[in-house]
Design an enzyme around this catalytic site. Structure first.
Site, short mmCIF file in Angstrom:
data_model
loop_
_atom_site.label_atom_id
_atom_site.label_comp_id
_atom_site.label_asym_id
_atom_site.label_seq_id
_atom_site.Cartn_x
_atom_site.Cartn_y
_atom_site.Cartn_z
N HIS A 48 82.82 -77.75 27.33
CA HIS A 48 83.00 -78.71 26.13
C HIS A 48 84.13 -78.41 25.41
O HIS A 48 84.48 -77.19 25.25
CB HIS A 48 81.62 -78.54 25.34
CG HIS A 48 80.20 -79.07 25.96
ND1 HIS A 48 79.20 -79.13 25.14
CD2 HIS A 48 79.96 -79.28 27.45
CE1 HIS A 48 78.17 -79.62 26.15
NE2 HIS A 48 78.74 -79.61 27.10
N GLU A 64 84.58 -78.28 22.30
CA GLU A 64 84.37 -77.20 21.16
C GLU A 64 84.29 -75.80 21.65
O GLU A 64 84.84 -74.91 21.28
CB GLU A 64 83.01 -77.17 20.49
CG GLU A 64 82.72 -78.73 19.81
CD GLU A 64 81.92 -79.60 20.79
OE1 GLU A 64 81.23 -80.40 20.41
OE2 GLU A 64 82.27 -79.67 22.02
N CYS A 93 76.68 -80.45 20.41
CA CYS A 93 75.22 -80.21 21.28
C CYS A 93 74.66 -78.62 20.69
O CYS A 93 75.44 -78.12 19.98
CB CYS A 93 75.52 -80.30 22.40
SG CYS A 93 76.37 -78.84 23.55
N CYS A 114 76.85 -75.79 21.65
CA CYS A 114 78.20 -75.87 20.97
C CYS A 114 77.88 -75.02 19.48
O CYS A 114 78.80 -74.25 18.74
CB CYS A 114 78.97 -76.87 20.91
SG CYS A 114 79.67 -77.38 22.55
#
Length: 143
Positions: free
Chosen positions: A46, A48, A76, A79
């Protein structure tokens, strides 16, 4: 946030959802990333996570206590957990994520007082632009 939007715009070129993140310390970008789950075949890739990893490498420490992370989409749970573990100072994000958001939309992990650390959160910055990127991407998948 404009830098995070620029990162997000790179993701569709390799089939990934357009989410971007930029880690900033004292006005300097120390980490950046965009979603790479598809191209890397990595469920943890992801935006992040990539930006946090790069920031930690740049700073030589996993503790990101003075870092602000700018992200185009609400994080999410994975993260958000990484942000807590990194002792991130602040998160600034654009669009809410009604299906998986962990900064208040679905669950609130970042400011839960039961954890040993909380992250300051500013939401809705350039949300319209971030949402438009996502909508264009998903519309293109349906055509």
């Amino acid at each position: 946030m404009r830098e995070a939007l620029a990162e997000a715009a790179q993701a569709p070129a390799h089939g990934d959802v357009p989410v971007g993140a930029v880690a900033v310390l004292d006005g300097t970008v120390v980490g950046r990333g965009h979603n790479r789950k598809e191209i890397d075949a990595d469920p943890t890739a992801h935006a992040e996570m990539i930006a946090l990893r790069e920031a930690a490498r740049t700073l030589g420490s996993w503790r990101l206590t003075k870092v602000t992370l700018y992200c185009t989409l609400e994080p999410c749970p994975m993260c958000a957990g990484a942000m807590l573990s990194a002792r991130l100072y602040r998160l600034v994000y654009g669009a809410d994520d009604a299906k998986a958001g962990a900064a208040g939309s679905v669950v609130e992990l970042l400011r839960d007082p039961r954890f040993n650390h909380q992250v300051a959160v500013t939401r809705g910055v350039l949300a319209g632009e971030a949402q438009a990127l996502l909508e264009r991407f998903f519309a293109s998948l349906r055509t």
